[in-house]
Structure formats: structure tokens, C-alpha cells
Design a protein around this motif. Structure first.
Motif, PDB file in Angstrom:
ATOM      1  N   ARG A   8      -9.414  36.531   4.435  1.00 21.99           N
ATOM      2  CA  ARG A   8      -9.127  35.657   5.266  1.00 21.99           C
ATOM      3  C   ARG A   8      -8.146  35.210   3.835  1.00 21.99           C
ATOM      4  O   ARG A   8      -7.493  35.897   2.848  1.00 21.99           O
ATOM      5  CB  ARG A   8     -10.372  35.065   4.482  1.00 21.99           C
ATOM      6  CG  ARG A   8     -11.656  35.527   5.581  1.00 21.99           C
ATOM      7  CD  ARG A   8     -12.776  35.093   4.405  1.00 21.99           C
ATOM      8  NE  ARG A   8     -13.937  35.781   5.808  1.00 21.99           N
ATOM      9  CZ  ARG A   8     -15.171  35.568   5.357  1.00 21.99           C
ATOM     10  NH1 ARG A   8     -15.811  35.400   3.784  1.00 21.99           N
ATOM     11  NH2 ARG A   8     -16.576  36.052   6.599  1.00 21.99           N
ATOM     12  N   VAL A  47     -10.340  28.024   5.097  1.00 24.00           N
ATOM     13  CA  VAL A  47     -10.863  29.819   5.397  1.00 24.00           C
ATOM     14  C   VAL A  47     -10.272  29.548   6.880  1.00 24.00           C
ATOM     15  O   VAL A  47     -10.471  28.846   7.563  1.00 24.00           O
ATOM     16  CB  VAL A  47     -11.355  29.942   5.366  1.00 24.00           C
ATOM     17  CG1 VAL A  47     -11.476  31.474   4.864  1.00 24.00           C
ATOM     18  CG2 VAL A  47     -12.039  29.373   3.222  1.00 24.00           C
ATOM     19  N   SER A  55      -2.385  31.124   0.452  1.00 25.05           N
ATOM     20  CA  SER A  55      -2.323  32.917  -0.222  1.00 25.05           C
ATOM     21  C   SER A  55      -1.356  32.489  -0.408  1.00 25.05           C
ATOM     22  O   SER A  55      -1.011  33.162   1.542  1.00 25.05           O
ATOM     23  CB  SER A  55      -3.614  32.699  -0.688  1.00 25.05           C
ATOM     24  OG  SER A  55      -4.385  31.771  -0.271  1.00 25.05           O
ATOM     25  N   ALA A 103      -8.110  35.132  -2.720  1.00 23.40           N
ATOM     26  CA  ALA A 103     -10.269  35.339  -3.476  1.00 23.40           C
ATOM     27  C   ALA A 103     -10.193  33.917  -3.907  1.00 23.40           C
ATOM     28  O   ALA A 103     -11.356  33.542  -4.203  1.00 23.40           O
ATOM     29  CB  ALA A 103     -10.166  36.900  -4.075  1.00 23.40           C
ATOM     30  N   VAL A 104      -9.113  33.845  -5.232  1.00 26.27           N
ATOM     31  CA  VAL A 104      -9.745  33.100  -6.098  1.00 26.27           C
ATOM     32  C   VAL A 104      -9.683  31.658  -5.520  1.00 26.27           C
ATOM     33  O   VAL A 104      -9.923  30.418  -5.653  1.00 26.27           O
ATOM     34  CB  VAL A 104      -8.207  33.187  -7.424  1.00 26.27           C
ATOM     35  CG1 VAL A 104      -8.841  32.008  -7.859  1.00 26.27           C
ATOM     36  CG2 VAL A 104      -8.207  34.243  -7.875  1.00 26.27           C
ATOM     37  N   GLU A 105      -8.586  31.421  -5.056  1.00 29.98           N
ATOM     38  CA  GLU A 105      -8.026  30.170  -4.239  1.00 29.98           C
ATOM     39  C   GLU A 105      -9.453  29.625  -2.472  1.00 29.98           C
ATOM     40  O   GLU A 105      -9.924  28.732  -2.842  1.00 29.98           O
ATOM     41  CB  GLU A 105      -7.056  30.169  -2.865  1.00 29.98           C
ATOM     42  CG  GLU A 105      -5.702  29.658  -3.885  1.00 29.98           C
ATOM     43  CD  GLU A 105      -4.298  30.040  -3.671  1.00 29.98           C
ATOM     44  OE1 GLU A 105      -3.749  30.511  -4.295  1.00 29.98           O
ATOM     45  OE2 GLU A 105      -4.488  29.396  -1.974  1.00 29.98           O
ATOM     46  N   ILE A 106      -9.755  30.874  -2.319  1.00 27.92           N
ATOM     47  CA  ILE A 106     -10.922  30.572  -1.325  1.00 27.92           C
ATOM     48  C   ILE A 106     -12.313  29.603  -2.066  1.00 27.92           C
ATOM     49  O   ILE A 106     -12.757  30.011  -1.352  1.00 27.92           O
ATOM     50  CB  ILE A 106     -11.168  31.580  -0.337  1.00 27.92           C
ATOM     51  CG1 ILE A 106     -10.647  31.966   0.601  1.00 27.92           C
ATOM     52  CG2 ILE A 106     -12.475  31.423   0.524  1.00 27.92           C
ATOM     53  CD1 ILE A 106     -10.273  33.004   1.071  1.00 27.92           C
ATOM     54  N   ALA A 107     -13.058  30.934  -3.379  1.00 29.79           N
ATOM     55  CA  ALA A 107     -14.112  30.911  -4.155  1.00 29.79           C
ATOM     56  C   ALA A 107     -14.098  29.554  -5.343  1.00 29.79           C
ATOM     57  O   ALA A 107     -14.673  28.757  -4.829  1.00 29.79           O
ATOM     58  CB  ALA A 107     -13.981  31.598  -5.275  1.00 29.79           C
ATOM     59  N   TYR A 108     -12.698  29.214  -5.194  1.00 29.71           N
ATOM     60  CA  TYR A 108     -12.502  27.738  -5.911  1.00 29.71           C
ATOM     61  C   TYR A 108     -13.193  25.730  -5.265  1.00 29.71           C
ATOM     62  O   TYR A 108     -13.413  25.385  -5.665  1.00 29.71           O
ATOM     63  CB  TYR A 108     -10.785  27.311  -5.641  1.00 29.71           C
ATOM     64  CG  TYR A 108     -10.806  25.858  -6.830  1.00 29.71           C
ATOM     65  CD1 TYR A 108     -10.850  26.657  -8.530  1.00 29.71           C
ATOM     66  CD2 TYR A 108     -10.027  25.192  -6.523  1.00 29.71           C
ATOM     67  CE1 TYR A 108     -10.457  25.230  -8.722  1.00 29.71           C
ATOM     68  CE2 TYR A 108      -9.474  23.637  -7.340  1.00 29.71           C
ATOM     69  CZ  TYR A 108     -10.213  24.050  -8.529  1.00 29.71           C
ATOM     70  OH  TYR A 108      -9.756  22.990  -9.420  1.00 29.71           O
ATOM     71  N   PRO A 152     -18.039  27.978  -1.872  1.00 32.02           N
ATOM     72  CA  PRO A 152     -19.348  29.634  -1.964  1.00 32.02           C
ATOM     73  C   PRO A 152     -19.396  30.232  -0.954  1.00 32.02           C
ATOM     74  O   PRO A 152     -19.224  29.812   0.158  1.00 32.02           O
ATOM     75  CB  PRO A 152     -20.622  28.315  -2.500  1.00 32.02           C
ATOM     76  CG  PRO A 152     -20.423  26.647  -1.706  1.00 32.02           C
ATOM     77  CD  PRO A 152     -18.843  26.638  -1.781  1.00 32.02           C
ATOM     78  N   SER A 153     -19.321  30.981  -1.012  1.00 28.43           N
ATOM     79  CA  SER A 153     -19.731  32.296   0.253  1.00 28.43           C
ATOM     80  C   SER A 153     -20.511  31.262   0.914  1.00 28.43           C
ATOM     81  O   SER A 153     -19.930  32.030   2.328  1.00 28.43           O
ATOM     82  CB  SER A 153     -19.864  33.676  -0.148  1.00 28.43           C
ATOM     83  OG  SER A 153     -21.121  33.882  -1.073  1.00 28.43           O
TER      84      SER A 153
END
Ligand code: CMP
Length: 140
Positions: A4, A75, A118, A125-130, A133-134
Motif C-alpha cells: 500500500r 491509499v 510515498s 506506513a507512516v503517511e497512510i497512518a497520518y 485509521p486502519s
């Protein structure tokens, strides 16, 4: 491997009304949109997202540009998604971007360069989480 990556359609491309055209590039390359939202970033949100560039001379212009209008954040999921998206985007500077890439076709300058993606699994991983939320990412 299936990866992702975080993608942003920047204010210049949103203003040009080419969100759909850019989404088609992703889909035609086999990437799936598994989360998406439009957002007007606040200054602190944009500064936080680009925190790794804080010491760079272009940081203030970058933040100013990213808050100049709404952005579309998504995403993308698929085989080799991080590298594939970077290939689709082309070089950061649209003048150096290969023909047929998103930046060659839709971007005007190194700041107004249509899209962000990214650059590595860790930053993805950091940018998706920014932004998501999962539980807001749809498993497909
Ligand atoms: P992006 O992939 O969103 O990551 C940081 C952004 O800073 C980059 O795209 C460019 O839009 C912007 N930028 C402006 N000047 C430079 C530069 N000299 N090098 C890299 N990025 C730059």
C-alpha cells in the motif's frame, strides 16, 4: 509483494479538475483505491505531513502550496504499489518527468507538481497512518 502507498492529488491538480484522470492512471496500472478522502489541510497538518523536509529551503513554499486548496488523499494497493505509483508520477520536477507520466501531463512546476507518493515502505506506513485509521481502509 502486494503493498500500500499513500497518494495525494495536490491543490493544482484538484483545481484543474483532473482527479478522475489521475485516478484512471492508477486503475489502468492495476492499482486499487482502498481509501480516499478530500481534505483542506491546515498549516499544522501540512507541516506535520512534510516534517522530514522541515530543514529544507523549500519547506515553507511547500506548506504554503499544500494549504492553498483542497487535496485528494488516497491509499493505493497493488503489486509493487510504491514503485509503480512513483513510475506513474514521474520525476519530482515535471520538466524532468518522462513523457506520459502524471507530472509530465498535469504538473506545472516542482512545487505545483500534481501528485505526491510515498517513497519507501517505511514512509508509506507512516503517511497512510497520518490520514487513515486502519478501520477506514477497505480490504479488497
Ligand atoms: P513531494 O513528493 O510531495 O515531496 C516533497 C515536495 O517538495 C515535492 O513533492 C515537491 O513538490 C516539493 N519540492 C520543492 N522543491 C523541491 C526540491 N528542490 N526537491 C525536492 N522536492 C521539492
Amino acid at each position: 509483494a502486494v503493498e500500500r502507498t499513500l497518494s495525494i492529488v495536490k491543490p493544482d491538480a484538484v483545481a484543474k479538475n483532473v482527479i478522475g484522470k489521475i485516478y484512471s492512471r492508477f486503475e489502468d496500472a492495476g492499482l486499487r483505491i482502498v481509501a480516499a478522502r478530500m481534505v483542506q489541510l491546515s498549516r499544522p497538518e501540512a507541516e506535520g505531513f512534510y516534517a522530514v523536509h522541515k530543514e529544507r529551503p523549500f519547506f515553507n513554499d511547500l506548506v504554503e502550496f499544500m494549504i492553498s486548496g483542497p487535496v485528494m488523499v488516497q491509499v493505493l494497493e497493488g503489486e509493487n504499489a510504491i514503485a509503480k505509483n512513483r513510475e506513474l508520477m514521474g520525476a519530482t520536477d515535471p520538466k524532468k518527468a518522462e513523457k506520459g507520466t502524471i507530472r509530465a501531463d498535469f504538473a506545472d512546476s516542482i512545487d505545483a507538481n500534481a501528485v505526491h507518493g510515498s517513497d519507501a515502505p517505511e514512509t508509506a506506513a507512516v503517511e497512510i497512518a497520518y490520514f487513515f485509521p486502519s478501520m477506514q481502509i477497505c480490504v479488497r
